[in-house]
Design an enzyme around this catalytic site. Sequence first.
Site, PDB file in Angstrom:
ATOM      1  N   SER A 140      -0.676   3.072  -4.060  1.00  0.00           N
ATOM      2  CA  SER A 140      -1.541   2.149  -3.337  1.00  0.00           C
ATOM      3  C   SER A 140      -2.971   2.660  -3.352  1.00  0.00           C
ATOM      4  O   SER A 140      -3.221   3.864  -3.518  1.00  0.00           O
ATOM      5  CB  SER A 140      -1.063   2.040  -1.874  1.00  0.00           C
ATOM      6  N   TYR A 153       1.620   4.921   6.747  1.00  0.00           N
ATOM      7  CA  TYR A 153       1.893   4.331   5.430  1.00  0.00           C
ATOM      8  C   TYR A 153       1.013   4.990   4.378  1.00  0.00           C
ATOM      9  O   TYR A 153       1.496   5.371   3.300  1.00  0.00           O
ATOM     10  CB  TYR A 153       1.627   2.822   5.471  1.00  0.00           C
TER      11      TYR A 153
END
Length: 242
Positions: A140, A153
């Site tokens: 990500s 996260y």
Amino acid sequence: MKTTGNTIFISGGSAGIGLAFAKKLSAAGNKIIINGRNEERLQKALQELDNAVAMQGDLSVADERIRIANELTANHPELNIVINNAGAAFMNDLGDANNNVTEKAYQEINTNYISVIDFTSRVLPQLLRQKDAAVVNISSIAVFRGNKYLPTYSASKAALHSYTQGLRDTFAENEQLNVYEVYPPLVNTEFSAGIGGANGIPPSEVADELFQALANNQFEVPVGETKRIHALLEPLTEQAAH
């Protein structure tokens, strides 16, 4: 590496980015194995794909990982690409005393990091028997900077990023196995709906970038706005000892 004639396992392949990967790679003449937790969603996804099968199971559960890895070995010995796409993400307010910070973080680190390591280790022997193979980890833009909305996260994806670099270095002299990392920014999927996903790029853009990266043996795959950050940081990180 080749972009057709592969047998490809995609975790989280019934929706979002995973399904976009499946559509792109299926259309290019690859055999696709999509994985997900929900059988109904898997069957619905199969209706949009050619030359594809589904393998239901939750890779965040150890027994399920073992079962799926064994099924791949037994039923799909030609498997040569694994795309570790399944993930977990929670809004996690570190300043809220009533928020179950630890449980959310545990689920994220287990799904996004520990499970990927374990599952990859179980399918590596099968991949190493192929003439042309790849592990593709979906990280990500968050690996480069955490934030107050998705702090744990981001940390789990940063851990995945470091693991991916280590895996790539481990097999750097093995010309038959390549290790890719895809860095999507915000993507418009159901997965990201709670964090403004409607403002994100379409999942097909991520799939297009991965397809080109496979064709060009481009192991680092920044997408969208991640390209600017990656271009600034990659020359610095490459100077560090491997």
